[in-house]
Design a protein around this motif. Structure first.
Motif, PDB file in Angstrom:
ATOM      1  N   GLY A   1      52.654  49.551  39.056  1.00  0.00           N
ATOM      2  CA  GLY A   1      52.454  48.279  38.377  1.00  0.00           C
ATOM      3  C   GLY A   1      51.785  47.251  39.265  1.00  0.00           C
ATOM      4  N   THR A   2      52.254  47.145  40.506  1.00  0.00           N
ATOM      5  CA  THR A   2      51.666  46.188  41.449  1.00  0.00           C
ATOM      6  C   THR A   2      50.222  46.548  41.751  1.00  0.00           C
ATOM      7  N   LEU A   3      49.947  47.816  41.972  1.00  0.00           N
ATOM      8  CA  LEU A   3      48.579  48.239  42.262  1.00  0.00           C
ATOM      9  C   LEU A   3      47.667  48.020  41.066  1.00  0.00           C
ATOM     10  N   ASP A   4      48.193  48.257  39.868  1.00  0.00           N
ATOM     11  CA  ASP A   4      47.420  48.004  38.658  1.00  0.00           C
ATOM     12  C   ASP A   4      47.028  46.533  38.572  1.00  0.00           C
ATOM     13  N   GLU A   5      47.971  45.650  38.834  1.00  0.00           N
ATOM     14  CA  GLU A   5      47.699  44.214  38.778  1.00  0.00           C
ATOM     15  C   GLU A   5      46.721  43.792  39.867  1.00  0.00           C
ATOM     16  N   MET A   6      46.896  44.345  41.057  1.00  0.00           N
ATOM     17  CA  MET A   6      46.003  43.996  42.162  1.00  0.00           C
ATOM     18  C   MET A   6      44.574  44.473  41.895  1.00  0.00           C
ATOM     19  N   PHE A   7      44.424  45.704  41.412  1.00  0.00           N
ATOM     20  CA  PHE A   7      43.080  46.225  41.143  1.00  0.00           C
ATOM     21  C   PHE A   7      42.425  45.496  39.974  1.00  0.00           C
ATOM     22  N   GLU A   8      43.218  45.066  38.996  1.00  0.00           N
ATOM     23  CA  GLU A   8      42.628  44.286  37.910  1.00  0.00           C
ATOM     24  C   GLU A   8      42.102  42.956  38.431  1.00  0.00           C
ATOM     25  N   LEU A   9      42.849  42.315  39.331  1.00  0.00           N
ATOM     26  CA  LEU A   9      42.367  41.078  39.954  1.00  0.00           C
ATOM     27  C   LEU A   9      41.027  41.306  40.633  1.00  0.00           C
ATOM     28  N   LEU A  10      40.942  42.355  41.435  1.00  0.00           N
ATOM     29  CA  LEU A  10      39.707  42.637  42.165  1.00  0.00           C
ATOM     30  C   LEU A  10      38.564  42.963  41.206  1.00  0.00           C
ATOM     31  N   THR A  11      38.863  43.668  40.123  1.00  0.00           N
ATOM     32  CA  THR A  11      37.823  44.003  39.148  1.00  0.00           C
ATOM     33  C   THR A  11      37.297  42.746  38.458  1.00  0.00           C
ATOM     34  N   LEU A  12      38.195  41.847  38.078  1.00  0.00           N
ATOM     35  CA  LEU A  12      37.770  40.599  37.441  1.00  0.00           C
ATOM     36  C   LEU A  12      36.895  39.778  38.373  1.00  0.00           C
ATOM     37  N   GLN A  13      37.238  39.772  39.654  1.00  0.00           N
ATOM     38  CA  GLN A  13      36.435  39.027  40.623  1.00  0.00           C
ATOM     39  C   GLN A  13      35.095  39.719  40.886  1.00  0.00           C
ATOM     40  N   GLN A  14      35.133  41.027  41.045  1.00  0.00           N
ATOM     41  CA  GLN A  14      33.923  41.790  41.347  1.00  0.00           C
ATOM     42  C   GLN A  14      32.888  41.659  40.236  1.00  0.00           C
ATOM     43  N   THR A  15      33.347  41.639  39.001  1.00  0.00           N
ATOM     44  CA  THR A  15      32.435  41.605  37.855  1.00  0.00           C
ATOM     45  C   THR A  15      32.082  40.186  37.421  1.00  0.00           C
ATOM     46  N   GLY A  16      32.690  39.173  38.048  1.00  0.00           N
ATOM     47  CA  GLY A  16      32.419  37.806  37.659  1.00  0.00           C
ATOM     48  C   GLY A  16      33.068  37.405  36.349  1.00  0.00           C
ATOM     49  N   LYS A  17      34.032  38.194  35.862  1.00  0.00           N
ATOM     50  CA  LYS A  17      34.716  37.849  34.616  1.00  0.00           C
ATOM     51  C   LYS A  17      35.803  36.796  34.825  1.00  0.00           C
ATOM     52  N   ALA A  18      36.116  36.492  36.071  1.00  0.00           N
ATOM     53  CA  ALA A  18      37.075  35.440  36.379  1.00  0.00           C
ATOM     54  C   ALA A  18      36.469  34.542  37.444  1.00  0.00           C
ATOM     55  N   ASP A  19      36.798  33.260  37.389  1.00  0.00           N
ATOM     56  CA  ASP A  19      36.329  32.336  38.416  1.00  0.00           C
ATOM     57  C   ASP A  19      36.911  32.730  39.768  1.00  0.00           C
ATOM     58  N   PRO A  20      36.203  32.421  40.847  1.00  0.00           N
ATOM     59  CA  PRO A  20      36.728  32.763  42.181  1.00  0.00           C
ATOM     60  C   PRO A  20      38.094  32.126  42.427  1.00  0.00           C
ATOM     61  N   THR A  21      38.994  32.919  42.940  1.00  0.00           N
ATOM     62  CA  THR A  21      40.319  32.444  43.326  1.00  0.00           C
ATOM     63  C   THR A  21      40.750  33.205  44.574  1.00  0.00           C
ATOM     64  N   PRO A  22      41.603  32.611  45.389  1.00  0.00           N
ATOM     65  CA  PRO A  22      42.067  33.312  46.591  1.00  0.00           C
ATOM     66  C   PRO A  22      43.054  34.413  46.254  1.00  0.00           C
ATOM     67  N   ILE A  23      42.903  35.555  46.917  1.00  0.00           N
ATOM     68  CA  ILE A  23      43.794  36.706  46.734  1.00  0.00           C
ATOM     69  C   ILE A  23      44.317  37.107  48.104  1.00  0.00           C
ATOM     70  N   VAL A  24      45.627  37.152  48.256  1.00  0.00           N
ATOM     71  CA  VAL A  24      46.264  37.517  49.517  1.00  0.00           C
ATOM     72  C   VAL A  24      47.062  38.793  49.316  1.00  0.00           C
ATOM     73  N   LEU A  25      46.865  39.750  50.206  1.00  0.00           N
ATOM     74  CA  LEU A  25      47.688  40.958  50.232  1.00  0.00           C
ATOM     75  C   LEU A  25      48.645  40.804  51.406  1.00  0.00           C
ATOM     76  N   LEU A  26      49.898  40.497  51.098  1.00  0.00           N
ATOM     77  CA  LEU A  26      50.895  40.152  52.106  1.00  0.00           C
ATOM     78  C   LEU A  26      51.808  41.334  52.390  1.00  0.00           C
ATOM     79  N   ASP A  27      51.941  41.664  53.664  1.00  0.00           N
ATOM     80  CA  ASP A  27      52.781  42.793  54.080  1.00  0.00           C
ATOM     81  C   ASP A  27      53.913  42.282  54.961  1.00  0.00           C
TER      82      ASP A  27
END
Length: 352
Positions: free
Chosen positions: A181-207
């Protein structure tokens, strides 16, 4: 308005009358389009399952829109992570700490309202600064107590409506290691950004401190995805991988130090800013980012006519350019450069 070839003219007129009788004046054309689409589904002889999906999705979206409406002018960050993470896990503490840090800076925290990382983030932010968008699952029957306490929660049947609301309202995202579920959400975020379907927003991968979960993803991208050509070399430039709570919170808030929002007006990209750059700063931006501009150069500007017509953030200074839309990844570099301008004030983002 509805396509008259699909919905009889007399029906569209009846819909207009119904809308007027209900006292609806704002956005009446869009409301009529929604109603006409429902009539169109009936004319299409859609089967019962299709109609149930449509009805439930609209019902859920309305409930979510109403939940978020009072906080429209409050910056929000969505925190994703596993429902299985235990309170004694370092990742649980990291999620709680980053949520607390952002809440102290005036941000609200949006989560999936479940246990694990979602509960950790809600605990860190506190019930008054948390919003939950839960999913109805057999093994997650109710939202966690933190979001339930303030009644800041809405329940969804479908993942696609839930993901829409977890993404739509937020000005930044923090992903903590999790499962499918987390990976699905993270990859969807990256896809929206990569394709320009979402405005630029900061994305942090916190470990966790010294963790390798997201570093492994970066290594996979560098060794497999980029060399094979399925993603661009700069696609990960928009992501911060860190084990520092402070760095994570700073990445979210600093993205909005000077940059406010963007809008496309025809082929021109308009960046709205909090502070107007000097002529020398604009010259420097052209030297560094002129390759992103298809025609002319980056220029200071007042609101363009469509912005004036829409009364769209008229008080903000602007940079306007004919931007190469195929270089979406590089836009993040430009925004970060704008945020480092000497005149940029510090402060949280406002309404977008």
């Amino acid at each position: 308005m509805p396509d008259s070839s699909m919905v009889p003219r007399e029906v569209t007129q009846d819909l207009r009358t119904l809308i007027a009788d209900a006292g609806i004046s704002a956005q009446a054309d869009l409301v009529a389009r929604i109603l006409a689409t429902g009539v169109g589904l009936g004319l299409d002889d859609a089967d019962r399952l299709d109609l149930k999906i449509t009805s439930a999705a609209l019902t859920e979206m309305r409930a979510a829109f109403r939940l978020f409406a009072p906080y429209r002018n409050v910056p929000k960050v969505t925190i994703f992570g596993s429902a299985r993470t235990k309170p004694d896990d370092a990742l649980y503490r990291a999620a709680s700490d980053v949520a607390r840090a952002l809440a102290e800076r005036g941000w609200m925290v949006v989560t999936g309202a479940g246990p694990g990382i979602m509960q950790a983030a809600a605990e860190g932010a506190g019930s008054q600064q948390s919003i939950g968008v839960s999913i109805r699952l057999p093994f997650e029957e109710k939202p966690n107590a933190v979001v339930a306490e303030a009644d800041n929660v809405v329940a969804m049947k479908y993942f696609f409506t839930r993901k829409l609301m977890l993404v739509k309202e937020s000005h930044g995202f923090v992903c903590v290691p999790g499962g499918f579920g987390t990976l699905d959400e993270m990859f969807e975020l990256l896809t929206l950004q990569q394709t320009g379907k979402a405005d630029p927003t900061p994305i942090v991968l916190l470990d966790r401190a010294g963790g390798t979960f997201w570093a492994g993803l970066r290594r996979f991208a560098d060794e497999e995805l980029i060399p094979s050509g399925v993603i661009s070399a700069d696609d990960f430039d928009r992501v911060l991988i860190t084990d520092s709570v402070t760095a994570a919170a700073d990445e979210i808030t600093e993205f909005w130090r000077n940059y406010d929002s963007l809008r496309w007006v025809g082929k021109r990209l308009v960046l709205r800013l909090r502070a107007e750059p000097t002529d020398a700063e604009v010259d420097e931006l052209n030297e560094r980012f002129g390759g992103l501009v298809l025609d002319g150069r980056i220029e200071k500007s007042g609101p363009l006519r469509p912005e004036r017509d829409d009364v769209d953030k008229l008080a903000l200074p602007r940079l306007v350019m004919t931007y190469d839309q195929f270089q979406v990844g590089a836009l993040f570099h430009l925004i970060r450069a704008v945020n480092r301008l000497g005149t940029a004030p510090a402060g949280p983002v406002g309404a977008r």
